[in-house]
Design a protein around this motif. Sequence first.
Motif, PDB file in Angstrom:
ATOM      1  N   HIS A   1       0.815  -1.210   0.000  1.00 12.75           N
ATOM      2  CA  HIS A   1       0.000   0.000   0.000  1.00 12.75           C
ATOM      3  C   HIS A   1       0.854   1.269   0.000  1.00 12.75           C
ATOM      4  O   HIS A   1       0.428   2.325   0.490  1.00 12.75           O
ATOM      5  CB  HIS A   1      -0.972  -0.023   1.184  1.00 12.75           C
ATOM      6  CG  HIS A   1      -1.948  -1.154   1.094  1.00 12.75           C
ATOM      7  ND1 HIS A   1      -1.782  -2.341   1.787  1.00 12.75           N
ATOM      8  CD2 HIS A   1      -3.070  -1.310   0.336  1.00 12.75           C
ATOM      9  CE1 HIS A   1      -2.779  -3.171   1.479  1.00 12.75           C
ATOM     10  NE2 HIS A   1      -3.573  -2.563   0.611  1.00 12.75           N
ATOM     11  N   LEU A   2       2.043   1.150  -0.576  1.00  9.68           N
ATOM     12  CA  LEU A   2       2.922   2.300  -0.720  1.00  9.68           C
ATOM     13  C   LEU A   2       2.304   3.331  -1.655  1.00  9.68           C
ATOM     14  O   LEU A   2       1.735   2.985  -2.689  1.00  9.68           O
ATOM     15  CB  LEU A   2       4.271   1.848  -1.292  1.00  9.68           C
ATOM     16  CG  LEU A   2       5.269   2.938  -1.658  1.00  9.68           C
ATOM     17  CD1 LEU A   2       5.845   3.569  -0.403  1.00  9.68           C
ATOM     18  CD2 LEU A   2       6.376   2.388  -2.545  1.00  9.68           C
ATOM     19  N   THR A   3       2.409   4.602  -1.302  1.00  5.68           N
ATOM     20  CA  THR A   3       2.084   5.704  -2.205  1.00  5.68           C
ATOM     21  C   THR A   3       3.084   6.826  -1.961  1.00  5.68           C
ATOM     22  O   THR A   3       3.733   6.881  -0.909  1.00  5.68           O
ATOM     23  CB  THR A   3       0.665   6.264  -1.978  1.00  5.68           C
ATOM     24  OG1 THR A   3       0.580   6.808  -0.653  1.00  5.68           O
ATOM     25  CG2 THR A   3      -0.408   5.202  -2.186  1.00  5.68           C
ATOM     26  N   LEU A   4       3.170   7.728  -2.910  1.00  5.61           N
ATOM     27  CA  LEU A   4       4.019   8.903  -2.741  1.00  5.61           C
ATOM     28  C   LEU A   4       3.519   9.741  -1.569  1.00  5.61           C
ATOM     29  O   LEU A   4       4.318  10.236  -0.757  1.00  5.61           O
ATOM     30  CB  LEU A   4       4.042   9.725  -4.028  1.00  5.61           C
ATOM     31  CG  LEU A   4       4.863  11.022  -4.011  1.00  5.61           C
ATOM     32  CD1 LEU A   4       6.288  10.791  -3.559  1.00  5.61           C
ATOM     33  CD2 LEU A   4       4.830  11.689  -5.384  1.00  5.61           C
ATOM     34  N   THR A   5       2.213   9.890  -1.460  1.00 11.07           N
ATOM     35  CA  THR A   5       1.642  10.658  -0.348  1.00 11.07           C
ATOM     36  C   THR A   5       2.045  10.065   0.990  1.00 11.07           C
ATOM     37  O   THR A   5       2.424  10.799   1.917  1.00 11.07           O
ATOM     38  CB  THR A   5       0.110  10.711  -0.467  1.00 11.07           C
ATOM     39  OG1 THR A   5      -0.249  11.414  -1.659  1.00 11.07           O
ATOM     40  CG2 THR A   5      -0.509  11.425   0.731  1.00 11.07           C
ATOM     41  N   ARG A   6       1.998   8.747   1.111  1.00 14.67           N
ATOM     42  CA  ARG A   6       2.377   8.102   2.368  1.00 14.67           C
ATOM     43  C   ARG A   6       3.842   8.362   2.689  1.00 14.67           C
ATOM     44  O   ARG A   6       4.199   8.619   3.844  1.00 14.67           O
ATOM     45  CB  ARG A   6       2.115   6.588   2.292  1.00 14.67           C
ATOM     46  CG  ARG A   6       2.235   5.888   3.645  1.00 14.67           C
ATOM     47  CD  ARG A   6       2.091   4.387   3.523  1.00 14.67           C
ATOM     48  NE  ARG A   6       3.356   3.751   3.130  1.00 14.67           N
ATOM     49  CZ  ARG A   6       3.508   2.430   2.999  1.00 14.67           C
ATOM     50  NH1 ARG A   6       2.476   1.622   3.213  1.00 14.67           N
ATOM     51  NH2 ARG A   6       4.676   1.923   2.648  1.00 14.67           N
ATOM     52  N   GLN A   7       4.696   8.308   1.670  1.00 18.20           N
ATOM     53  CA  GLN A   7       6.117   8.578   1.910  1.00 18.20           C
ATOM     54  C   GLN A   7       6.331  10.013   2.377  1.00 18.20           C
ATOM     55  O   GLN A   7       7.120  10.271   3.291  1.00 18.20           O
ATOM     56  CB  GLN A   7       6.939   8.310   0.645  1.00 18.20           C
ATOM     57  CG  GLN A   7       7.087   6.837   0.330  1.00 18.20           C
ATOM     58  CD  GLN A   7       8.265   6.510  -0.577  1.00 18.20           C
ATOM     59  OE1 GLN A   7       8.576   5.354  -0.781  1.00 18.20           O
ATOM     60  NE2 GLN A   7       8.927   7.504  -1.129  1.00 18.20           N
ATOM     61  N   LEU A   8       5.653  10.951   1.739  1.00 18.22           N
ATOM     62  CA  LEU A   8       5.792  12.355   2.121  1.00 18.22           C
ATOM     63  C   LEU A   8       5.395  12.565   3.575  1.00 18.22           C
ATOM     64  O   LEU A   8       6.085  13.251   4.336  1.00 18.22           O
ATOM     65  CB  LEU A   8       4.939  13.235   1.209  1.00 18.22           C
ATOM     66  CG  LEU A   8       5.372  13.313  -0.252  1.00 18.22           C
ATOM     67  CD1 LEU A   8       4.322  14.030  -1.086  1.00 18.22           C
ATOM     68  CD2 LEU A   8       6.720  14.000  -0.383  1.00 18.22           C
ATOM     69  N   GLU A   9       4.291  11.976   3.968  1.00 15.19           N
ATOM     70  CA  GLU A   9       3.812  12.128   5.350  1.00 15.19           C
ATOM     71  C   GLU A   9       4.767  11.475   6.336  1.00 15.19           C
ATOM     72  O   GLU A   9       5.052  12.025   7.410  1.00 15.19           O
ATOM     73  CB  GLU A   9       2.405  11.534   5.474  1.00 15.19           C
ATOM     74  CG  GLU A   9       1.353  12.319   4.693  1.00 15.19           C
ATOM     75  CD  GLU A   9       0.017  11.611   4.632  1.00 15.19           C
ATOM     76  OE1 GLU A   9      -0.048  10.398   5.020  1.00 15.19           O
ATOM     77  OE2 GLU A   9      -0.974  12.228   4.191  1.00 15.19           O
ATOM     78  N   GLN A  10       5.279  10.309   5.981  1.00 17.56           N
ATOM     79  CA  GLN A  10       6.202   9.594   6.870  1.00 17.56           C
ATOM     80  C   GLN A  10       7.487  10.378   7.078  1.00 17.56           C
ATOM     81  O   GLN A  10       7.944  10.554   8.211  1.00 17.56           O
ATOM     82  CB  GLN A  10       6.532   8.218   6.287  1.00 17.56           C
ATOM     83  CG  GLN A  10       7.559   7.444   7.123  1.00 17.56           C
ATOM     84  CD  GLN A  10       8.038   6.185   6.433  1.00 17.56           C
ATOM     85  OE1 GLN A  10       7.593   5.849   5.337  1.00 17.56           O
ATOM     86  NE2 GLN A  10       8.967   5.477   7.059  1.00 17.56           N
ATOM     87  N   VAL A  11       8.089  10.845   5.992  1.00 18.00           N
ATOM     88  CA  VAL A  11       9.367  11.530   6.112  1.00 18.00           C
ATOM     89  C   VAL A  11       9.201  12.873   6.825  1.00 18.00           C
ATOM     90  O   VAL A  11      10.066  13.278   7.611  1.00 18.00           O
ATOM     91  CB  VAL A  11      10.023  11.712   4.733  1.00 18.00           C
ATOM     92  CG1 VAL A  11      11.352  12.446   4.868  1.00 18.00           C
ATOM     93  CG2 VAL A  11      10.247  10.353   4.069  1.00 18.00           C
ATOM     94  N   ALA A  12       8.103  13.556   6.590  1.00 22.09           N
ATOM     95  CA  ALA A  12       7.865  14.831   7.270  1.00 22.09           C
ATOM     96  C   ALA A  12       7.865  14.656   8.785  1.00 22.09           C
ATOM     97  O   ALA A  12       8.283  15.555   9.526  1.00 22.09           O
ATOM     98  CB  ALA A  12       6.556  15.447   6.795  1.00 22.09           C
TER      99      ALA A  12
END
Length: 216
Positions: free
Chosen positions: A50-61
């Motif tokens: 369930h990887l998405t770019l949005t999820r990565q952005l939120e995680q790294v932030a």
Amino acid sequence: MTENLPRTYIYLHGFASSPNSFKANYLRDRFAEITLPLKIPNLNQGDFSHLTLTRQLEQVAREFPAKPATVTLIGSSFGGLTAAWLAEQSPQVDRLVLLAPAFEFLSHWMVSLGLKQMEFWQEEGYLPIYHYGEKREIPLSYQFITDAQNYIENQLQRQLPILILHGVKDEVIPVEASRRFAASRPWVKVVELDSDHGLGNVMPEIWEEIKGFCGI
């Protein structure tokens, strides 16, 4: 001046990779040699499906330090694209190092997969993707595609120092994608290297470029 503020360095690994990739380990060791911590979050989050770019952005932030500390992001491939969007969204990011960043990746990937496989993915909802970190195929949700389509790269216009290191023999993301990105953004420097997408044979050169660019 941001140069006098505390700085956090974060490395973002690529798509279907992990914090234990060759590049991640190499850079972790080089940073350790100069006694600088390098944060390397696991962008798979135990749920690559369930990887998405949005999820990565939120995680790294969520990895960012408290303000006014600044952040230097080093991103590889899809991690590089993630880094570019984080810089667009957060003024805390004041410098980017992008290793073969996945600009225009949707168009390249859709062509490589072919129309039939793309249609299958959309109809079935999941497509088996080989995960290099896990060394096995893992089904990836089609939401990865629909989410990525919301991010229009010509909107990446924030002016900050950006260093792109890209192999001229890249078989996944052609170096032309980085050339096009930099062409209309004079604050972007592109260094072309005699390598492929993995950049494994030029990591010492990359480290020297990173040190000079970051002043470390």
